[in-house]
Motif scaffolding. Structure first.
Motif, PDB file in Angstrom:
ATOM      1  N   TYR A  18       0.851  -1.182   0.000  1.00 39.75           N
ATOM      2  CA  TYR A  18       0.000   0.000   0.000  1.00 39.75           C
ATOM      3  C   TYR A  18       0.886   1.231   0.000  1.00 39.75           C
ATOM      4  O   TYR A  18       1.830   1.314   0.769  1.00 39.75           O
ATOM      5  CB  TYR A  18      -0.884   0.056   1.254  1.00 39.75           C
ATOM      6  CG  TYR A  18      -1.912  -1.050   1.362  1.00 39.75           C
ATOM      7  CD1 TYR A  18      -2.229  -1.852   0.268  1.00 39.75           C
ATOM      8  CD2 TYR A  18      -2.574  -1.275   2.563  1.00 39.75           C
ATOM      9  CE1 TYR A  18      -3.171  -2.854   0.389  1.00 39.75           C
ATOM     10  CE2 TYR A  18      -3.514  -2.284   2.685  1.00 39.75           C
ATOM     11  CZ  TYR A  18      -3.804  -3.078   1.588  1.00 39.75           C
ATOM     12  OH  TYR A  18      -4.734  -4.056   1.703  1.00 39.75           O
ATOM     13  N   PRO A  20       0.838   5.082   0.986  1.00 41.54           N
ATOM     14  CA  PRO A  20      -0.005   6.081   1.658  1.00 41.54           C
ATOM     15  C   PRO A  20      -0.093   7.350   0.827  1.00 41.54           C
ATOM     16  O   PRO A  20       0.885   7.785   0.218  1.00 41.54           O
ATOM     17  CB  PRO A  20       0.748   6.340   2.974  1.00 41.54           C
ATOM     18  CG  PRO A  20       2.154   5.967   2.697  1.00 41.54           C
ATOM     19  CD  PRO A  20       2.130   4.894   1.648  1.00 41.54           C
ATOM     20  N   LYS A  23      -2.170  13.080   3.618  1.00 44.42           N
ATOM     21  CA  LYS A  23      -3.460  13.295   4.265  1.00 44.42           C
ATOM     22  C   LYS A  23      -3.926  14.724   4.014  1.00 44.42           C
ATOM     23  O   LYS A  23      -3.192  15.674   4.246  1.00 44.42           O
ATOM     24  CB  LYS A  23      -3.312  13.055   5.762  1.00 44.42           C
ATOM     25  CG  LYS A  23      -4.567  12.527   6.393  1.00 44.42           C
ATOM     26  CD  LYS A  23      -4.266  12.054   7.811  1.00 44.42           C
ATOM     27  CE  LYS A  23      -5.545  11.697   8.517  1.00 44.42           C
ATOM     28  NZ  LYS A  23      -5.297  11.228   9.875  1.00 44.42           N
ATOM     29  N   GLN A  27      -9.745  15.305   6.556  1.00 43.28           N
ATOM     30  CA  GLN A  27      -9.913  13.914   6.166  1.00 43.28           C
ATOM     31  C   GLN A  27      -9.712  13.048   7.391  1.00 43.28           C
ATOM     32  O   GLN A  27      -8.737  13.215   8.127  1.00 43.28           O
ATOM     33  CB  GLN A  27      -8.842  13.611   5.121  1.00 43.28           C
ATOM     34  CG  GLN A  27      -9.128  12.417   4.282  1.00 43.28           C
ATOM     35  CD  GLN A  27      -8.078  12.327   3.192  1.00 43.28           C
ATOM     36  OE1 GLN A  27      -8.023  13.133   2.287  1.00 43.28           O
ATOM     37  NE2 GLN A  27      -7.208  11.366   3.331  1.00 43.28           N
ATOM     38  N   ARG A  28     -10.636  12.151   7.634  1.00 47.04           N
ATOM     39  CA  ARG A  28     -10.563  11.402   8.882  1.00 47.04           C
ATOM     40  C   ARG A  28      -9.528  10.291   8.820  1.00 47.04           C
ATOM     41  O   ARG A  28      -8.667  10.172   9.668  1.00 47.04           O
ATOM     42  CB  ARG A  28     -11.940  10.829   9.211  1.00 47.04           C
ATOM     43  CG  ARG A  28     -12.569  11.555  10.403  1.00 47.04           C
ATOM     44  CD  ARG A  28     -13.862  10.920  10.779  1.00 47.04           C
ATOM     45  NE  ARG A  28     -14.985  11.804  10.439  1.00 47.04           N
ATOM     46  CZ  ARG A  28     -16.187  11.359  10.090  1.00 47.04           C
ATOM     47  NH1 ARG A  28     -16.421  10.063  10.006  1.00 47.04           N
ATOM     48  NH2 ARG A  28     -17.147  12.198   9.810  1.00 47.04           N
ATOM     49  N   GLU A  29      -9.606   9.496   7.767  1.00 49.70           N
ATOM     50  CA  GLU A  29      -8.702   8.348   7.710  1.00 49.70           C
ATOM     51  C   GLU A  29      -7.617   8.562   6.659  1.00 49.70           C
ATOM     52  O   GLU A  29      -7.833   9.258   5.678  1.00 49.70           O
ATOM     53  CB  GLU A  29      -9.492   7.088   7.336  1.00 49.70           C
ATOM     54  CG  GLU A  29     -10.230   6.494   8.499  1.00 49.70           C
ATOM     55  CD  GLU A  29     -11.149   5.383   8.037  1.00 49.70           C
ATOM     56  OE1 GLU A  29     -10.800   4.708   7.046  1.00 49.70           O
ATOM     57  OE2 GLU A  29     -12.207   5.205   8.655  1.00 49.70           O
ATOM     58  N   ALA A  30      -6.482   7.953   6.902  1.00 46.12           N
ATOM     59  CA  ALA A  30      -5.413   7.998   5.909  1.00 46.12           C
ATOM     60  C   ALA A  30      -5.855   7.189   4.694  1.00 46.12           C
ATOM     61  O   ALA A  30      -6.558   6.192   4.822  1.00 46.12           O
ATOM     62  CB  ALA A  30      -4.140   7.407   6.489  1.00 46.12           C
ATOM     63  N   GLN A  31      -5.466   7.647   3.513  1.00 42.06           N
ATOM     64  CA  GLN A  31      -5.839   6.915   2.308  1.00 42.06           C
ATOM     65  C   GLN A  31      -4.639   6.168   1.772  1.00 42.06           C
ATOM     66  O   GLN A  31      -3.504   6.639   1.861  1.00 42.06           O
ATOM     67  CB  GLN A  31      -6.352   7.894   1.261  1.00 42.06           C
ATOM     68  CG  GLN A  31      -7.696   8.459   1.631  1.00 42.06           C
ATOM     69  CD  GLN A  31      -8.392   9.028   0.431  1.00 42.06           C
ATOM     70  OE1 GLN A  31      -7.792   9.757  -0.348  1.00 42.06           O
ATOM     71  NE2 GLN A  31      -9.651   8.682   0.266  1.00 42.06           N
ATOM     72  N   ASN A 288      -8.230   3.067  -1.380  1.00 38.67           N
ATOM     73  CA  ASN A 288      -9.165   2.480  -0.420  1.00 38.67           C
ATOM     74  C   ASN A 288     -10.356   1.801  -1.105  1.00 38.67           C
ATOM     75  O   ASN A 288     -11.490   2.258  -1.010  1.00 38.67           O
ATOM     76  CB  ASN A 288      -9.681   3.567   0.539  1.00 38.67           C
ATOM     77  CG  ASN A 288      -8.614   3.970   1.532  1.00 38.67           C
ATOM     78  OD1 ASN A 288      -7.485   3.457   1.472  1.00 38.67           O
ATOM     79  ND2 ASN A 288      -8.952   4.854   2.429  1.00 38.67           N
TER      80      ASN A 288
END
Lengths: 338, 346
Positions: A18, A20, A23, A27-31, A288
């Motif tokens: 993956y 990264p 961010k 944005q709540r979650e890392a993509q 994601n």
């Protein structure tokens, strides 16, 4: 083929990488870009395996993982039974000696400040192979092997003085000068003129038989894969969706994506296929992705079941064949009726 | 075997036009007028530095022409038994034993400030020392200082810059913060303080300047270039062929940043000479003679107010500093074009 030829040189086990994404604010979650997502495959000794897929599907990343140009997020690569990511020091050097990568871009893969001779001799120097004379002799030999004859006229030249095809030949010579057992060729002909392409392909085929290479040939071009490869693995968004003997895959594609790829190959006297691939989809989805089948949004045969199920596992369908699709049974029926 | 060698030689000749990097640079320099002008000036200064000791041994009497201890005065000429229009035969009292003994023990004042005359083409300084001799003698010191500083600066900058680019991580962070710090560092005040604490001679100064500028901005410039080189596939290819990090830095990164390093080496010479001139103008350096010191001598002897009339006290030295710096700068500017065109090419 005898039994020794069937042994895997390289095996991957649930290989995942993956990348990264930076961010963004709010944005709540890392993509993550799921470049390679749980790939389990093997390359057998002496075979030419084609890795086919459209741009951005992760085929180059997979190839780079196999030669340890980057480290996986999880999973492992086994080279002759050894976990590649655990190699250190001398064993790593031995691995580097046996595994080589041929780059896509021959204009970038050769140091512009080094002569052809220096470029090709570099791996020999790194591994301290032989004396200066012996190295020169080997460079001259391999240059004539890759069709740069007479080798003497090329040795003192700089890469910029060569054509694209000649550069790629130098890059191939460099990859083969250490007599590797496994070579990953990352679209070595995609940057070349079509007039030169055939020559380089023929060269690869010749060299493979001569050096008993195991070759992983990465390409987006099914026509090339058919020419070069014994087996083909089709990749879609980080996953392998279909594996099988080259002839079988081309004559009787089971996965809907493979069928689309085949349709996309232009043929004389035929109208362009209606269901052309949309590039934008491929890139958007690798970030994601949803848990269901990766191909769902473009699949012509998907139904309710596919929307609720996980991404289908790669399941064997007779002999060499493996497909990751719930609807394969239906496909086979349709094809046998037709 | 023998045949093979012959063919290799002959092919080398055949491809002589095939551009080796150095040959290309030389061709560019030959085509550029500014670079040739710069090289001409440097050669001229080099010639001065070389023939000065020769002149001292043959034509110029050290009693009169030594750049530090020689001086032109009645007494020195009379001692040598030479009379001319400027120094006619001495009065009779000159030869009295009392006077001669006092002269020998050095109780008599030194020479005088002479304008242009035949034996002093650029005149003499306030204590009778030959300006031309001082000018030529100082050239050697300037060469040593400039080149030594440049070599130290560029060696440090190249090694640290490429290492920071390739190793990244804390190595990069540490050296980049250090570079920021040194770029904000007031160099001349620091050197003034340092000169009070230690004996600053040319070599010391070169080392201090080399370290100050080597870890400074040049590191950042070299690092930026090395980062661009690092992104090429051939760097990774060397790594995948089994090369160690050190191998990659040595064989791929450093050869690629060397032209840029060489360029900054030329600019560093300019900066070093400027700093040296400033410091010796303040009289803080322990050098026998330098261009800056020559101007210092003039101002310290009270000639500053009438500097137009006594132009030979400051103009030759000032001009030498300017020309010497300009020569390196012009070559640098001309080479910059080559380096940047190569950078774009790959």
């Amino acid at each position: 083929m005898n039994s020794t030829a069937q042994l895997p040189v390289v095996r991957t086990d649930n290989l995942t990488l993956y990348f990264p994404l930076p961010k963004r604010r709010g944005q709540r979650e890392a993509q993550f870009v799921h470049a390679v997502d749980g790939v389990t495959m093997s390359v057998r000794a002496g075979e030419r395996l084609g890795l086919v897929g459209e741009s951005g599907c992760g085929k180059t990343t997979l190839g780079r993982l196999l030669v340890r140009a980057c480290a996986p997020t999880s999973g492992s690569v086994l080279f002759q039974g050894q976990d590649v990511s655990k190699l250190r020091g001398q064993t790593l050097r031995q691995f580097r000696k046996q595994v080589q990568l041929i780059y896509q871009d021959p204009y970038d893969a050769l140091d512009p400040r080094r002569t052809v001779q220096a470029c090709v001799a570099e791996p020999l120097e790194i591994h301290k192979e032989g004396t200066k004379q012996e190295r020169d002799e080997r460079v001259r030999h391999i240059l004539s092997q890759v069709g740069l004859v007479p080798a003497e006229t090329f040795m003192q030249r700089y890469p910029r003085e060569l054509s694209g095809g000649q550069r790629q030949r130098v890059a191939i010579a460099r990859a083969l000068v250490l007599n590797p057992t496994f070579v990953v060729a990352d679209e070595p002909t995609s940057m070349l003129d079509s007039s030169v392409r055939a020559g380089v392909l023929r060269l690869l085929a010749d060299l493979r038989t001569q050096y008993s290479l195991t070759l992983l040939y990465i390409t987006h071009d099914l026509a090339v894969a058919r020419l070069v490869c014994d087996r083909i693995a089709v990749m879609y968004l980080g996953r392998i969706v279909e594996v099988g003997a080259a002839n079988q895959i081309l004559q009787q594609p089971l996965h809907p994506y493979t069928r689309m790829l085949l349709e996309a190959v232009p043929k004389l006297g035929r109208q362009l296929p209606v269901s052309r691939l949309r590039q934008a989809d491929a890139i958007r989805q690798a970030i994601n992705p949803q848990p269901h089948c990766r191909f769902l949004s473009r699949c012509p045969i998907a139904d309710q079941e596919c929307h609720h199920a996980q991404h289908p596992p790669l399941t064997a369908y007779g002999g060499d064949r493996a497909v990751a699709c719930y609807k394969v049974a239906a496909t086979i029926d349709v094809q046998s009726q037709a | 075997m023998n045949r093979g060698r012959i063919t290799r030689k002959s092919t080398k000749k055949l491809h002589r036009t095939s551009a080796s990097p150095m040959r290309e640079v030389w061709q560019h320099i030959r085509a550029s007028k500014t670079a040739l002008f710069g090289i001409g000036i440097i050669l001229l200064f080099g010639f001065c530095a070389l023939i000065h000791p020769l002149l001292m041994h043959t034509v110029w009497h050290p009693r009169l022409y030594d750049p530090v201890t020689g001086y032109d005065s009645f007494s020195s000429w009379y001692a040598l038994g030479i009379y001319d229009a400027v120094h006619p035969a001495p009065p009779s009292w000159y030869w009295t034993p009392q006077f001669l003994s006092s002269w020998r023990t050095g109780q008599i004042s030194l020479g005088e400030c002479l304008a242009h005359i035949a034996r002093h083409p650029l005149g003499t300084d306030p204590i009778g020392r030959d300006i031309l001799s001082q000018l030529m003698y100082s050239t050697r010191a300037e060469f040593i200082l400039g080149l030594l500083t440049a070599i130290i600066t560029v060696s440090i900058g190249t090694i640290v810059g490429t290492a920071a680019a390739y190793y990244a991580g804390w190595v990069d962070t540490f050296f980049m913060r250090l570079a920021d710090l040194l770029m904000l560092f007031p160099g001349i005040p620091f050197l003034i303080v340092l000169s009070a604490m230690m004996d600053l001679n040319l070599v010391n100064l070169a080392i201090v300047l080399g370290i100050l500028s080597g870890f400074g901005s040049i590191t950042i410039i070299i690092k930026a270039q090395a980062l661009a080189v690092k992104s090429h596939a051939y760097v990774e290819a060397a790594r995948l062929a089994g090369g160690s990090r050190l191998w990659v830095v040595r064989k791929h990164l450093i050869p690629h940043v060397l032209p840029l390093s060489f360029l900054y080496m030329l600019f560093t010479v300019t900066a070093a000479i400027g700093t040296e001139a400033t410091l010796s103008f303040f009289g803080l350096l322990n050098v026998g003679c330098s261009w800056g010191l020559m101007i210092h001598t003039m101002s310290a002897s009270g000639y500053l107010a009438s500097s137009i009339r006594y132009w030979w006290l400051w103009l030759p030295a000032g001009l030498a500093i300017t020309l010497f710096c300009a020569a390196f700068y012009l070559i640098g500017r001309s080479l910059e074009q080559v380096v940047h065109s190569q950078r774009q090419e790959g």
